[in-house]
Structures are given as C-alpha cells and as structure tokens.
Design an enzyme around this catalytic site. Structure first.
Site, PDB file in Angstrom:
ATOM      1  N   ASN A 144      76.428  36.183  36.148  1.00 23.70           N
ATOM      2  CA  ASN A 144      75.760  36.203  37.451  1.00 23.70           C
ATOM      3  C   ASN A 144      76.571  36.886  38.540  1.00 23.70           C
ATOM      4  OD1 ASN A 144      77.300  33.682  36.874  1.00 23.70           O
ATOM      5  ND2 ASN A 144      77.020  33.351  39.065  1.00 23.70           N
ATOM      6  N   GLN A 172      70.044  34.976  34.685  1.00 25.70           N
ATOM      7  CA  GLN A 172      70.181  36.313  35.246  1.00 25.70           C
ATOM      8  C   GLN A 172      69.532  37.383  34.375  1.00 25.70           C
ATOM      9  OE1 GLN A 172      71.557  37.318  38.170  1.00 25.70           O
ATOM     10  NE2 GLN A 172      72.051  35.241  38.808  1.00 25.70           N
ATOM     11  N   CYS A 323      82.247  27.673  46.640  1.00 31.35           N
ATOM     12  CA  CYS A 323      82.806  26.957  47.788  1.00 31.35           C
ATOM     13  C   CYS A 323      82.706  25.468  47.517  1.00 31.35           C
ATOM     14  CB  CYS A 323      82.043  27.301  49.061  1.00 31.35           C
ATOM     15  SG  CYS A 323      82.783  28.620  50.022  1.00 31.35           S
TER      16      CYS A 323
END
Length: 396
Positions: A144, A172, A323
C-alpha cells in the site's frame, strides 16, 4: 465513488428491508445482497459462497489471520508459527503481533529486498525448517505504500505441498491488477470497496470452501456463521457495482494509469532532481508495481511538512507512515527495505485513480518545487531547533 456505485447505493438507500427477514421487503433485500455477492465473486474469480461481507479490509484481515490461526492451532497445538512479511499493512501486522502477545503465536518475519518484494528464499527456508509447526503464511498482494506487487503465486506454491494456508491482503490490488482467487490457491483474500470506487465501510473476505476459520464476531450466524451482523444492502450493491465495473476495464485502466504514473514520476524527478523513487521502477509496465502508485523520498525534507504544504497548494498526498498517539514514525515498509530513519522521514506517496487526469499530474508537478522548497526550509529550521534544545538539556 464511481457513478455506477453511487447510483446503486442511492437506489437501495431509498428502500427498506433487512436481508435476513422473511417478509417481502426482507426477501427483496436478500435478493439484492445475493446478486451483489455473485457479481463480486465474478470480479474476483471466486464462487459466490466464498464471499463473506465485512466492514472493510481491516476486519477481513483480522478474521482471516485470527480465524486461520485459531482453527489450525485447535486442530494441532504444535501449529503456532505465523510467517509474515515485514511490509504488511498494519491491519495484518498488528493482528499478528496481538496473537503473539495474547495467544501464544510465534512470529517469523520474512524480509524483503530493496524494492519491497518478499524474499522467497527466506520463506522457503522457514517452511522447510519445520512445516508442521506453521499455522499460516500471510503476504499482501501489493504494498500500500511503495506499490510493489508481491510474489503471491510463488509463496502459495511453496506452502501448498505442506498444507499450509496462505492469506493475502489484496485491498490495494483488487481491480488494479488481475486478481483471481480461484487460480491463486490462496486460503483467504481480503478486499475493500472504498479502494475501487465503492463506499467506505464495506469489504469482503474470500474464504476457500474447504478452509476452516474460527469466527471472530458472533451473533446471528450470518455469512456462513463467520461474520454475524445485519448486512448493509445498499453498500453491498455499490461494492458489487464498483467491482464489476473495475474488473471489466482492468487492462485498459491499468494502461492509462501506468501512463499517468510514469509521467508523474518523470515530472517529479525533473522538478526535484534529488527525489528518490521507492520500489520497482516497472520499466515497460511489467506489472512489478501498482499502475496508480508513485512513492518518493525527498532528502532533507520532512514528509509531513511536504504533505501540509502540498495540501495548501491543492494537492492531497500521503506520507505513508503510521502515526501512533500523535507521534510520527518512519514507515516500517521503508525501514524494512533498508532505508535509514532519516531517509524514511522524507517519504511522500502519490496515488492516482479513476478520476485522475493528465491535468492533475501537471498540477502536482507545477506545485512541487515551491512545496519542496518551503518544506525543506521548515525541516532545516526544525532540525536547528532540536540541536539548540539538545544543547540546553531540555526535551520537547
């Protein structure tokens, strides 16, 4: 969303009916769901009974990896090893790590080469070392972040003689490159609607008919008792419409996207000569890379800074990094490919799809020099600030 998917979803949202109910509205909704299942199966090279509707790729990966692990280890407690590539999506990585932390799984990470492709020699060696201890192998169809198409067929060929099931996250890849579940020999395969022009919030896990999975979600016994929960008729219809449309034009669209991608790569490298293309170059469009993916690192430039400046200039891109708790971290994919943490922090991913035009590529190339200069300046200022802070003994 594609026009056909939007039309299908809008039509179904104007109607009522729980597809599990026996009254007229329920039977009508059930028919729509089953027709959608058939259309999705045809697009993916599967039998309709092998299509299990889920909420998306993450749920599909969880059901596949946990379901295979629990079923296989229940049959034979010695089957506790999971062979997993180091560049998987976090939907797989985090599931594997959870099984190791809570269910006694033993994870063997299979390295990739500098283009992000799984090293088959390592996979072969790990299988040969003790095949009877392996619960499953998991290898995404295409990455991805950097777009590398993985050697799924070769991995299945190594595992199949030992009866080891292989799962693939094809979120994907589906409708971007040829995906044929029946021909692949895979045990399970995950797909998601919003990656192909369908709505957010629905996906599917394809489960081969001879494969035993332990359910993760329990309730009314929907979807072969593998995924209980009332089905979203409107989303299923839209997903099927997008899949059917995408599969019908896959060759032509791949050629169009690859042409735009190559023009994008050429333009980016001309606009910022020190940019570095990540993943395979796919010269001549050999299928080594997703046709709509272009990923770069920009030395001396923080990826987040470049993302925000590009966003202000009308271009939406991605750093491709994870994150956690608001703390940016270098991409695990790039680190696995041998990049340093500093180089990985300069990542930027550009993806193109069915609405992308040559004008969009030109807009990116035109905006990039200014965005890069401003982001690089911001990075230099931030680095100097960190140096000065380090000299005071303070932490921020």
């Amino acid at each position: 969303m594609s026009a056909s998917a939007l039309a299908a979803m809008t039509q179904e949202m104007s109607r009522t009916g729980n597809p599990s109910s026996l009254h007229g509205a329920g039977r009508r909704a059930h028919r729509v769901v089953e027709e959608s299942r058939e259309r999705l199966a045809a697009a993916a090279g599967a039998h309709p009974s092998e299509v299990i509707f889920t909420s998306g790729g993450t749920e599909s990966d969880n059901l596949a990896v946990k379901g295979l692990y629990w079923a296989r280890s229940a049959q034979d407690p010695a089957r506790r090893r999971i062979l997993c590539s180091t560049v998987e999506h976090h939907a797989v990585l985090d599931t594997v790590e959870w099984l190791a932390a809570h269910e006694g799984a033993e994870v063997t990470w299979i390295d990739v080469d500098s283009t992000g492709r799984m090293r088959l020699d390592e996979l072969e060696a790990e299988i040969a070392r003790d095949p009877s201890s392996i619960a499953l192998v998991t290898l995404m169809w295409a990455n991805n972040e950097v777009g590398t198409v993985q050697p799924v067929a070769e991995a299945v060929a190594l595992a199949a003689p030992h009866g080891i099931p292989v799962h693939s996250d094809a979120v994907q890849a589906f409708t971007a490159v040829p995906v044929d579940f029946r021909a692949s020999g895979l045990a399970t395969l995950a797909v998601s609607a919003h990656k192909i022009g369908g709505p957010v919030g629905i996906g599917a896990l394809l489960v081969r008919r001879d494969i035993v999975l332990t359910a993760v979600q329990h309730g009314g016994g929907h979807e072969r008792a593998l995924r209980s929960g009332t089905l979203n008729t409107a989303a299923a219809a839209a997903f099927a419409a997008a899949a059917g449309e995408g599969a019908s034009r896959i060759a032509a669209e791949a050629e169009r996207l690859a042409g735009l991608r190559d023009a994008l790569i050429e333009g980016v490298l001309a606009a910022v000569p020190d940019a570095v293309l990540s993943g395979p170059a796919d010269v001549g469009q050999t299928g080594e890379r997703l046709p709509g993916n272009a990923h770069f690192t920009f030395p001396g430039c923080e990826g987040d800074s470049l993302l925000f400046v590009l966003d202000m200039l009308g271009v939406q891109s991605s750093t491709g990094s994870a994150c956690t708790a608001g703390v940016p971290r270098p991409s695990h994919v790039l680190l696995a490919m041998g990049y340093s943490e500093e180089a990985a922090r300069g990542a930027q991913r550009f993806t193109i799809g069915h609405t992308t035009t040559a004008a969009d590529v030109e807009a990116l190339v035109a905006a990039l020099p200014e965005a890069h200069a401003r982001a690089k300046q911001a990075g230099m200022a931030a680095k100097q600030s960190r140096i000065q802070t380090a000299g005071t003994g303070l932490s921020v």
